[in-house]
Design an enzyme around this catalytic site. Structure first.
Site, PDB file in Angstrom:
ATOM      1  N   ARG A 119     -20.700  -9.327 -64.510  1.00 45.70           N
ATOM      2  CA  ARG A 119     -21.381  -8.061 -64.817  1.00 45.70           C
ATOM      3  C   ARG A 119     -21.187  -7.706 -66.287  1.00 45.70           C
ATOM      4  NH1 ARG A 119     -19.608  -3.069 -61.223  1.00 45.70           N
ATOM      5  NH2 ARG A 119     -17.706  -3.365 -62.403  1.00 45.70           N
ATOM      6  N   ARG A 155      -7.375  -2.393 -64.071  1.00 50.55           N
ATOM      7  CA  ARG A 155      -8.108  -1.634 -63.029  1.00 50.55           C
ATOM      8  C   ARG A 155      -7.688  -2.085 -61.637  1.00 50.55           C
ATOM      9  NH1 ARG A 155     -13.768  -3.150 -65.094  1.00 50.55           N
ATOM     10  NH2 ARG A 155     -14.709  -1.942 -63.405  1.00 50.55           N
TER      11      ARG A 155
HETATM   12  P1  AMP Z   1     -16.521   2.695 -61.497  1.00 49.27           P
HETATM   13  O1  AMP Z   1     -17.876   2.666 -62.117  1.00 49.27           O
HETATM   14  O2  AMP Z   1     -16.480   3.425 -60.184  1.00 49.27           O
HETATM   15  O3  AMP Z   1     -15.866   1.338 -61.433  1.00 49.27           O
HETATM   16  O4  AMP Z   1     -15.606   3.568 -62.482  1.00 49.27           O
HETATM   17  C1  AMP Z   1     -15.366   3.166 -63.819  1.00 49.27           C
HETATM   18  C2  AMP Z   1     -14.172   3.918 -64.383  1.00 49.27           C
HETATM   19  O5  AMP Z   1     -14.422   5.324 -64.356  1.00 49.27           O
HETATM   20  C3  AMP Z   1     -12.860   3.749 -63.619  1.00 49.27           C
HETATM   21  O6  AMP Z   1     -12.169   2.575 -64.007  1.00 49.27           O
HETATM   22  C4  AMP Z   1     -12.116   5.020 -63.999  1.00 49.27           C
HETATM   23  O7  AMP Z   1     -11.567   4.929 -65.300  1.00 49.27           O
HETATM   24  C5  AMP Z   1     -13.235   6.043 -64.045  1.00 49.27           C
HETATM   25  N1  AMP Z   1     -13.426   6.710 -62.733  1.00 49.27           N
HETATM   26  C6  AMP Z   1     -14.512   6.618 -61.908  1.00 49.27           C
HETATM   27  N2  AMP Z   1     -14.341   7.338 -60.785  1.00 49.27           N
HETATM   28  C7  AMP Z   1     -13.108   7.893 -60.897  1.00 49.27           C
HETATM   29  C8  AMP Z   1     -12.321   8.735 -60.049  1.00 49.27           C
HETATM   30  N3  AMP Z   1     -12.779   9.125 -58.842  1.00 49.27           N
HETATM   31  N4  AMP Z   1     -11.089   9.091 -60.481  1.00 49.27           N
HETATM   32  C9  AMP Z   1     -10.615   8.717 -61.684  1.00 49.27           C
HETATM   33  N5  AMP Z   1     -11.285   7.918 -62.520  1.00 49.27           N
HETATM   34  C10 AMP Z   1     -12.524   7.506 -62.137  1.00 49.27           C
END
Ligand code: AMP
Length: 192
Positions: free
Chosen positions: A128, A145
């Site tokens: 990705r 992550r």
């Molecule tokens: P994602 O697109 O869901 O993989 O999110 C990308 C990044 O956004 C994550 O690695 C976190 O840094 C941040 N993030 C997204 N959702 C959350 C959440 N519910 N709580 C805290 N950080 C978040």
């Protein structure tokens, strides 16, 4: 119907959410997308979020909970329900979500967990990163992550299992087959 689509980063939550909202007419809340949109628009929230996202860390709970409260108020009210994608990611977020929904006479009806092996998650995220240029899809940030997922997010599986809400689905293989298993799960939840 309010669903949480749960899984490690790279487990296919975004792809499957799009298919779920199409079939069931739900509203899609992806907290990652909300944050990336703020980063692209250079808002204050975007500047804050970027500091955490670029290091593979979670944004503080209080910030995330306020975002969800606002989206529920402004965008999701009057819809058939919501698919939460990427939220909750901590127990504190899950507890807050329950309260935010209760305030609106609603609840979580089910949590679908996409199970994908770690080597496959890493492969998918690297791909990705190459295809979309997503800056947190590099090996160093991916590794962080996945650690954060194991420490802070994975415990939610037991949390929702104890509430009788957790349903695990094999997240590897053909996208449509995975979606077929998700819809079977959703349909069984609706009948309950
Ligand atoms: P994602 O697109 O869901 O993989 O999110 C990308 C990044 O956004 C994550 O690695 C976190 O840094 C941040 N993030 C997204 N959702 C959350 C959440 N519910 N709580 C805290 N950080 C978040």
């Amino acid at each position: 119907m309010n669903l949480v689509l749960f899984g490690a980063p790279g487990s296919g939550k975004g792809t499957q959410s799009a298919k779920i909202i199409d079939k069931y007419g739900l509203y899609h809340i992806s907290t990652g997308d909300v944050l990336r949109d703020h980063i692209a628009r250079h808002t204050d929230l975007g500047r804050l979020a970027d500091k955490y996202i670029s290091k593979g860390q979670l944004i503080p709970d209080a910030v995330m909970i306020e975002i969800i409260d606002n989206v529920l108020e402004e965008k999701a009210s009057g819809k058939n329900g919501v698919v939460f994608d990427g939220f909750p990611r901590t127990i504190a977020q899950a507890e807050a979500l329950e309260k935010l929904l209760k305030k609106r006479d609603a609840k979580i009806d089910g949590v679908i967990g996409l199970e994908v092996a770690e080597d496959e998650l890493i492969k998918r995220m690297l791909q990705r990163g190459r295809e979309t240029g997503r800056t947190d899809d590099n090996l160093e940030t991916i590794t962080r992550r996945l650690e954060v997922y194991r420490e802070s997010t994975k415990p939610l599986k037991d949390y929702y299992a104890e509430l009788g809400l957790y349903l695990s689905v094999d997240g590897q293989g053909n996208v449509d087959d995975i979606f077929g298993n998700i819809t079977k799960g959703i349909d069984s939840m609706v009948k309950k």
